[in-house]
Structure formats: structure tokens, C-alpha cells
Design a protein around this motif. Structure first.
Motif, mmCIF file in Angstrom:
data_model
loop_
_atom_site.group_PDB
_atom_site.id
_atom_site.type_symbol
_atom_site.label_atom_id
_atom_site.label_comp_id
_atom_site.label_asym_id
_atom_site.label_seq_id
_atom_site.Cartn_x
_atom_site.Cartn_y
_atom_site.Cartn_z
ATOM 1 N N LEU A 145 -5.501 -1.248 1.676
ATOM 2 C CA LEU A 145 -4.493 -2.020 0.957
ATOM 3 C C LEU A 145 -3.118 -1.454 1.265
ATOM 4 O O LEU A 145 -2.972 -0.251 1.446
ATOM 5 C CB LEU A 145 -4.731 -1.915 -0.559
ATOM 6 C CG LEU A 145 -6.067 -2.392 -1.091
ATOM 7 C CD1 LEU A 145 -6.195 -2.010 -2.568
ATOM 8 C CD2 LEU A 145 -6.195 -3.890 -0.921
ATOM 9 N N PRO A 146 -2.091 -2.289 1.286
ATOM 10 C CA PRO A 146 -0.736 -1.745 1.421
ATOM 11 C C PRO A 146 -0.402 -0.972 0.149
ATOM 12 O O PRO A 146 -0.880 -1.315 -0.929
ATOM 13 C CB PRO A 146 0.137 -2.980 1.575
ATOM 14 C CG PRO A 146 -0.654 -4.087 0.970
ATOM 15 C CD PRO A 146 -2.090 -3.748 1.171
ATOM 16 N N ASN A 184 9.895 12.312 3.982
ATOM 17 C CA ASN A 184 10.470 12.914 2.783
ATOM 18 C C ASN A 184 9.560 12.645 1.583
ATOM 19 O O ASN A 184 9.029 11.545 1.438
ATOM 20 C CB ASN A 184 11.868 12.340 2.527
ATOM 21 C CG ASN A 184 12.587 13.078 1.433
ATOM 22 O OD1 ASN A 184 12.255 12.954 0.267
ATOM 23 N ND2 ASN A 184 13.587 13.856 1.819
ATOM 24 N N SER A 185 9.391 13.646 0.739
ATOM 25 C CA SER A 185 8.479 13.509 -0.397
ATOM 26 C C SER A 185 8.952 12.471 -1.416
ATOM 27 O O SER A 185 8.163 11.998 -2.223
ATOM 28 C CB SER A 185 8.277 14.845 -1.096
ATOM 29 O OG SER A 185 9.442 15.207 -1.797
ATOM 30 N N LYS A 186 10.217 12.113 -1.381
ATOM 31 C CA LYS A 186 10.744 11.112 -2.317
ATOM 32 C C LYS A 186 10.612 9.688 -1.766
ATOM 33 O O LYS A 186 10.994 8.734 -2.426
ATOM 34 C CB LYS A 186 12.215 11.386 -2.616
ATOM 35 C CG LYS A 186 12.493 12.779 -3.137
ATOM 36 C CD LYS A 186 12.050 12.946 -4.558
ATOM 37 C CE LYS A 186 12.538 14.270 -5.089
ATOM 38 N NZ LYS A 186 11.546 15.069 -5.712
ATOM 39 N N SER A 187 10.081 9.550 -0.545
ATOM 40 C CA SER A 187 9.972 8.220 0.047
ATOM 41 C C SER A 187 8.837 7.425 -0.599
ATOM 42 O O SER A 187 7.960 7.984 -1.251
ATOM 43 C CB SER A 187 9.748 8.326 1.557
ATOM 44 O OG SER A 187 8.513 8.927 1.827
ATOM 45 N N HIS A 188 8.860 6.136 -0.391
ATOM 46 C CA HIS A 188 7.910 5.218 -1.031
ATOM 47 C C HIS A 188 6.619 5.156 -0.219
ATOM 48 O O HIS A 188 6.369 4.213 0.528
ATOM 49 C CB HIS A 188 8.552 3.835 -1.147
ATOM 50 C CG HIS A 188 7.753 2.870 -1.936
ATOM 51 N ND1 HIS A 188 7.653 2.949 -3.314
ATOM 52 C CD2 HIS A 188 7.002 1.818 -1.564
ATOM 53 C CE1 HIS A 188 6.873 1.963 -3.739
ATOM 54 N NE2 HIS A 188 6.473 1.263 -2.693
ATOM 55 N N HIS A 189 5.804 6.200 -0.318
ATOM 56 C CA HIS A 189 4.513 6.278 0.358
ATOM 57 C C HIS A 189 3.465 6.755 -0.638
ATOM 58 O O HIS A 189 3.786 7.391 -1.639
ATOM 59 C CB HIS A 189 4.574 7.253 1.540
ATOM 60 C CG HIS A 189 5.323 6.708 2.706
ATOM 61 N ND1 HIS A 189 6.702 6.701 2.754
ATOM 62 C CD2 HIS A 189 4.896 6.139 3.854
ATOM 63 C CE1 HIS A 189 7.085 6.158 3.887
ATOM 64 N NE2 HIS A 189 6.011 5.803 4.570
ATOM 65 N N HIS A 190 2.234 6.474 -0.317
ATOM 66 C CA HIS A 190 1.127 6.914 -1.173
ATOM 67 C C HIS A 190 1.127 8.444 -1.223
ATOM 68 O O HIS A 190 1.391 9.107 -0.217
ATOM 69 C CB HIS A 190 -0.196 6.398 -0.598
ATOM 70 C CG HIS A 190 -1.341 6.588 -1.540
ATOM 71 N ND1 HIS A 190 -2.010 7.787 -1.643
ATOM 72 C CD2 HIS A 190 -1.912 5.749 -2.424
ATOM 73 C CE1 HIS A 190 -2.962 7.674 -2.553
ATOM 74 N NE2 HIS A 190 -2.921 6.442 -3.036
ATOM 75 N N PRO A 191 0.844 9.013 -2.380
ATOM 76 C CA PRO A 191 0.828 10.475 -2.507
ATOM 77 C C PRO A 191 -0.089 11.167 -1.490
ATOM 78 O O PRO A 191 0.223 12.270 -1.028
ATOM 79 C CB PRO A 191 0.335 10.700 -3.938
ATOM 80 C CG PRO A 191 0.747 9.470 -4.668
ATOM 81 C CD PRO A 191 0.639 8.344 -3.677
ATOM 82 N N ARG A 234 3.675 1.122 -5.233
ATOM 83 C CA ARG A 234 3.701 2.141 -6.282
ATOM 84 C C ARG A 234 3.265 1.548 -7.622
ATOM 85 O O ARG A 234 3.732 0.501 -8.031
ATOM 86 C CB ARG A 234 5.099 2.730 -6.418
ATOM 87 C CG ARG A 234 5.135 3.972 -7.288
ATOM 88 C CD ARG A 234 6.531 4.535 -7.387
ATOM 89 N NE ARG A 234 7.106 4.745 -6.071
ATOM 90 C CZ ARG A 234 7.466 5.935 -5.593
ATOM 91 N NH1 ARG A 234 7.320 7.001 -6.312
ATOM 92 N NH2 ARG A 234 7.989 6.032 -4.391
ATOM 93 N N GLY A 235 2.322 2.225 -8.273
ATOM 94 C CA GLY A 235 1.830 1.783 -9.576
ATOM 95 C C GLY A 235 0.649 0.843 -9.480
ATOM 96 O O GLY A 235 -0.300 0.959 -10.229
ATOM 97 N N MET A 236 0.679 -0.096 -8.566
ATOM 98 C CA MET A 236 -0.385 -1.089 -8.451
ATOM 99 C C MET A 236 -1.571 -0.558 -7.631
ATOM 100 O O MET A 236 -2.714 -0.630 -8.073
ATOM 101 C CB MET A 236 0.154 -2.370 -7.803
ATOM 102 C CG MET A 236 -0.891 -3.451 -7.646
ATOM 103 S SD MET A 236 -1.626 -3.990 -9.209
ATOM 104 C CE MET A 236 -0.248 -4.779 -9.981
ATOM 105 N N THR A 237 -1.311 -0.025 -6.454
ATOM 106 C CA THR A 237 -2.387 0.436 -5.582
ATOM 107 C C THR A 237 -3.179 1.558 -6.248
ATOM 108 O O THR A 237 -4.399 1.627 -6.131
ATOM 109 C CB THR A 237 -1.826 0.891 -4.231
ATOM 110 O OG1 THR A 237 -1.044 -0.173 -3.676
ATOM 111 C CG2 THR A 237 -2.936 1.237 -3.259
ATOM 112 N N ASP A 238 -2.493 2.429 -6.965
ATOM 113 C CA ASP A 238 -3.175 3.523 -7.656
ATOM 114 C C ASP A 238 -4.155 2.991 -8.697
ATOM 115 O O ASP A 238 -5.283 3.479 -8.818
ATOM 116 C CB ASP A 238 -2.158 4.449 -8.337
ATOM 117 C CG ASP A 238 -1.264 5.148 -7.328
ATOM 118 O OD1 ASP A 238 -1.735 5.399 -6.203
ATOM 119 O OD2 ASP A 238 -0.111 5.434 -7.675
#
Length: 142
Positions: free
Chosen positions: A114-115, A40-47, A118-122
Motif C-alpha cells: 500500500l502507499p 530525513n527522519s522528518k520526511s513523510h515516509h513510513h517509520p 500517515r495515520g491511515m496505512t498504520d
């Protein structure tokens, strides 16, 4: 073992069928239990992971579907992606053909995994892009 039924035979992800004129046609095969559930596009995964769902389904349909079935397969994919809350913009963007860039493979590239947080990895990824986009002080090959 699969057996032909109603002049149709599934093989891996392809449904092969006999047309009225005696030639063979093909399209994407889905089991009767298929539910159109994808990431699902709302899930917590990298874009990039989310966009790869869209791109993979579109690429798969283009490779496995003949011209006679392409329109219906495009409708099926769009329906499934919309059910999984992908935007029409993301779907349309993925449908456009992309051109590959010529990569310079003469300079070794260090890779890191890297795991996704959201916000940090980007932000970390953007830092690496800044470093890799600067002109290299290494000599170039002639």
C-alpha cells in the motif's frame, strides 16, 4: 579505472589501504563529494523506511570496516544520522544486535503493498496484524 594513491585504493564502497606493518586495512569509502544527505527522519515516509536508513548504514559499516577503523566509522555514521534529524534513541536501538525469529513457512502468506499515508496505512497494518495473530483454524503438519 581506479589507481592507487597514497597507498590507498577504493573498490566499490570499500577503501583498502596498506598499513605500516605491510598488512591491508579497510573501511567504508566515500567520494570527496559525499554530503551525508540521507532520507530525513522528518520526511513523510513510513517509520520502517526511515529506520531502515539507520539500520542499513550501521550494517554496512560493520561489514566493510575493520577493527582499526570501527570507532571512527561509528562516529561518522552517528554524525550523518544526527544531521538528518534521527534521534539518538533510534540510532542506539539500531546499533544493538537483533535475533532472528524462526518463521513457520508451512502456511502461505498473502502480501499486499500500500502507499504510505500517515495515520491511515498504520491503522490498516494494525488490522492485518490482528488477523494474522489469531490462532489458525488450519490443520498443522505433524
Amino acid at each position: 579505472m581506479e589507481v592507487e594513491k597514497d597507498k590507498k585504493l577504493s573498490f566499490l564502497d570499500i577503501l583498502v589501504y596498506k598499513k605500516i606493518n605491510g598488512t591491508l586495512g579497510h573501511t567504508v569509502y566515500r567520494k570527496s563529494t559525499h554530503t551525508n544527505r540521507y532520507l530525513n527522519s522528518k520526511s513523510h515516509h513510513h517509520p520502517a523506511q526511515l529506520q531502515s536508513v539507520v539500520k542499513t548504514l550501521i550494517t554496512r559499516s560493520k561489514r566493510l570496516t575493520d577493527e582499526d577503523n570501527m570507532h571512527q566509522e561509528t562516529v561518522n555514521i552517528r554524525t550523518a544520522l544526527l544531521q538528518n534529524e534521527f534521534s539518538k534513541t533510534n540510532i542506539s536501538r539500531a546499533e544493538k544486535p537483533t535475533q532472528r525469529k524462526d518463521d513457520d513457512t508451512s502456511i502461505p502468506i498473502a502480501k499486499s503493498c500500500l502507499p504510505y499515508v500517515r495515520g491511515m496505512t498504520d491503522r490498516i497494518g494494525e488490522s492485518f496484524e490482528d488477523i494474522t495473530s489469531k490462532p489458525s483454524s488450519q490443520p498443522t503438519k505433524s
